[in-house]
Enzyme design. Structure first.
Site, PDB file in Angstrom:
ATOM      1  N   GLU A 271       0.969  -1.116  -0.117  1.00  0.00           N
ATOM      2  CA  GLU A 271      -0.006  -0.069  -0.114  1.00  0.00           C
ATOM      3  C   GLU A 271       0.888   1.453   0.156  1.00  0.00           C
ATOM      4  OE1 GLU A 271      -3.901  -1.769   2.128  1.00  0.00           O
ATOM      5  OE2 GLU A 271      -2.263  -1.119   3.673  1.00  0.00           O
TER       6      GLU A 271
HETATM    7  C1  NGO Z   1      -3.981  -4.696   5.221  1.00  0.00           C
HETATM    8  C2  NGO Z   1      -2.808  -3.490   5.318  1.00  0.00           C
HETATM    9  C3  NGO Z   1      -2.597  -3.507   6.913  1.00  0.00           C
HETATM   10  C4  NGO Z   1      -3.810  -3.266   7.673  1.00  0.00           C
HETATM   11  C5  NGO Z   1      -4.313  -4.704   7.472  1.00  0.00           C
HETATM   12  C6  NGO Z   1      -5.936  -4.479   8.383  1.00  0.00           C
HETATM   13  C7  NGO Z   1      -1.815  -5.372   4.834  1.00  0.00           C
HETATM   14  C8  NGO Z   1      -0.559  -6.116   4.201  1.00  0.00           C
HETATM   15  N1  NGO Z   1      -1.836  -4.189   4.682  1.00  0.00           N
HETATM   16  O1  NGO Z   1      -3.114  -5.860   4.913  1.00  0.00           O
HETATM   17  O2  NGO Z   1      -1.885  -2.362   6.962  1.00  0.00           O
HETATM   18  O3  NGO Z   1      -3.502  -3.038   9.057  1.00  0.00           O
HETATM   19  O4  NGO Z   1      -4.818  -4.895   6.150  1.00  0.00           O
HETATM   20  O5  NGO Z   1      -6.427  -5.951   8.013  1.00  0.00           O
END
Ligand code: NGO
Length: 515
Positions: free
Chosen positions: A326
């Protein structure tokens, strides 16, 4: 923050039905002795001998393989579980006690064999870790209170893991958890033969590891967490202590420094990590995808070098996790600049990179990719897997422990769930992603993100029982996969968790054995 839970209990005929989000219709069945069918994760072969029981006597004898410090270490662990024992070295099974024998014919890794007959218990393995998993199995054949004298049913187990990597992740960035909390977690997950502890050490809301030469990472970056200004961090000694505690229980720590996104805590600490030279305010909300290290900043290069270099030194295990998830504010080239640099440094220090699937297009051949979601990065992940890249499977809709059990669960997120215990158990790592087969799968991991998790009770409530489901998927042969049998095995864990004070969810669909 203290969360008050209202528990309404209704006693129904022959059982109990209580209500606490995720536990609407939970079922309790009468206490019963442990059997070979109750072991989680299910062993490769488990055969109980009808009519045979061995009672480990008070102050039992434990024989540990002559000349082996590993066997002695496992013997001391078992002695502790039994509330004391006389331990001595030997090479043969012992009448009236437990023998922990090294035997290379059993295997060279985590395999073990366990035999209980009327005269005693013998565990054989090629290694210390194999003996340790054998002891964990023995523990599940004992009553919840393991202080000797304790009866153990007779029988034989031959066991080996399906996958090499069976992990749990704790996000200590969104909410910080101290060393004692992490040690408790290690003790609990070791019962299920989990062998990797992934610590998500940094994120937008907090930086949790001291780095030499970067004091503001902990002065500023560690001072916050989700919802406020009570953070925390691990000193190098704290981190070493966690690593050692884990190693004593045959778990390997995988530290994660999440970059280039999820870095607001670092950016708030050092303005030179940003492109505009302005440090952002600390962040205590739970949104994602807004922060990024500046790809052209020299300081960013130094931060990556110093942080990963130091963690490589402090971490005996083979893996350093560089995050990579992300980071939509960076273009593909800028993103690649940073993740390439991180992978180079990890390799320079003799470690193997692990990264979330977003790194797939930029992954070095040795980088292990962690899958969690069906998104635009999957084609690159599939291509890499076909070319030999190993994958850790953490599908969010099955393996994310931060998801609610059902819409009423008192804490948890819902974006990938809610996820019942049956759903947590209902998948196969080697068929989940067509194109990522048994050979490409290094293993499984259950991440506990902590946006809504503030206490040790919260950790345990979301983790148990679902962690046990993911651990079984990682360890047990696919041929043992069966929800009807699993729910029985899982229900038999309740007295153990109760004895250990674990705040587990008495989730629906599982016949919970009374303590
Ligand atoms: C996503 C995000 C995290 C969040 C999470 C919450 C990943 C790999 N990046 O998973 O920052 O905390 O969801 O479920």
């Amino acid at each position: 923050m203290l969360v008050t839970v209202v528990v309404l209990t209704v006693v129904a005929l022959g059982g109990c039905v209580s209500r606490r989000g995720g536990e609407d219709q939970h079922e309790t069945v009468p206490a019963r002795p442990a059997t070979f069918a109750d072991v989680v994760p299910a062993p490769v072969q488990a055969t109980q001998t009808p009519g045979v029981t061995f009672t480990i006597p008070a102050d039992p004898t434990i024989i540990t393989m002559a000349g082996s410090t590993e066997a002695a270490h496992v013997g001391a662990y078992l002695a502790d579980l039994l509330g004391g024992a006389t331990t001595r070295e030997g090479t043969d099974p012992v009448s009236g006690g437990v023998a922990l024998l090294l035997d290379p014919t059993v295997g060279t890794g985590e395999e073990y064999q366990l035999e209980v007959n009327a005269g005693g218990v013998t565990i054989r393995a090629g290694t210390g870790v194999g003996l340790f998993w054998g002891v964990q199995t023995l523990r599940q054949l004992m009553p919840a209170q393991t202080r000797a004298p304790v009866p153990v049913p007779g029988g034989r187990i031959v066991d080996a893991p399906r996958f090499a990597y069976r992990g749990v992740m704790l996000d200590v960035a969104r909410h910080f958890f101290d060393v004692a909390a992490v040690e408790r977690l290690i003790d609990l997950v070791a019962m299920y033969k989990v062998n990797y502890l992934h610590l998500h050490l940094t994120d937008d809301q907090g930086w949790r590891i001291a780095v030499d030469g970067w004091p503001r990472l902990t002065e500023v970056g560690a001072a916050t967490e989700v919802g406020g200004f009570t953070g925390g961090y691990y000193t190098e000694d704290d981190y070493r202590q966690i690593v050692e505690y884990a190693a004593d229980r045959y778990l390997t720590v995988v530290p994660e420094i999440d970059l280039p996104g999820h870095t607001n805590a670092a950016l708030a600490s050092y303005a030179e990590l940003t492109c505009d030279g302005v440090a952002p305010a600390p962040y205590t909300e739970i949104g994602v995808g807004f922060s990024a290290l500046c790809p052209t900043s020299d300081a960013v290069g130094r931060l990556i070098d110093d942080t990963l270099g130091e963690l490589a030194e402090l971490t005996p295990g083979p893996y350093l996790h560089i995050g990579g998830d992300e980071a939509p504010t960076l273009n593909a080239d800028d993103y690649a600049t940073i993740v390439d640099r991180a992978q180079e440094i990890v390799a320079r220090d003799g470690k193997t990179t692990v990264a979330w699937q977003a790194v797939a297009a930029d992954a070095a051949p040795s980088t292990v990719l962690q899958y969690y979601i069906d998104d635009q990065d999957v084609p690159a992940l599939l291509g890499a897997a076909t070319a030999g890249t190993k994958v850790i499977m953490s599908p969010a809709n099955h393996a994310y422990l931060d998801q609610k059990y059902d819409p009423q669960t008192r804490i948890g997120l819902t974006w990938a769930g809610p996820t019942s215990v049956e759903e947590a158990y209902g998948w196969d790592p080697a068929t989940y992603l067509p194109g990522v087969g048994e050979e490409a799968v290094l293993g499984v991991e259950a991440p506990l993100w902590t946006e809504t998790v503030t206490t040790v009770d919260d950790i345990e409530y979301l983790m148990f029982p679902r962690l046990s489901a993911i651990a079984e998927i990682g360890w047990s042969p696919a041929s043992t996969h069966n929800w009807t049998a699993f729910r029985q095995r899982l229900g038999a864990q309740a007295p153990r968790w109760t004895a250990l004070g674990v705040d587990f969810a008495r989730a629906d669909g599982v016949p919970w054995v009374a303590a």
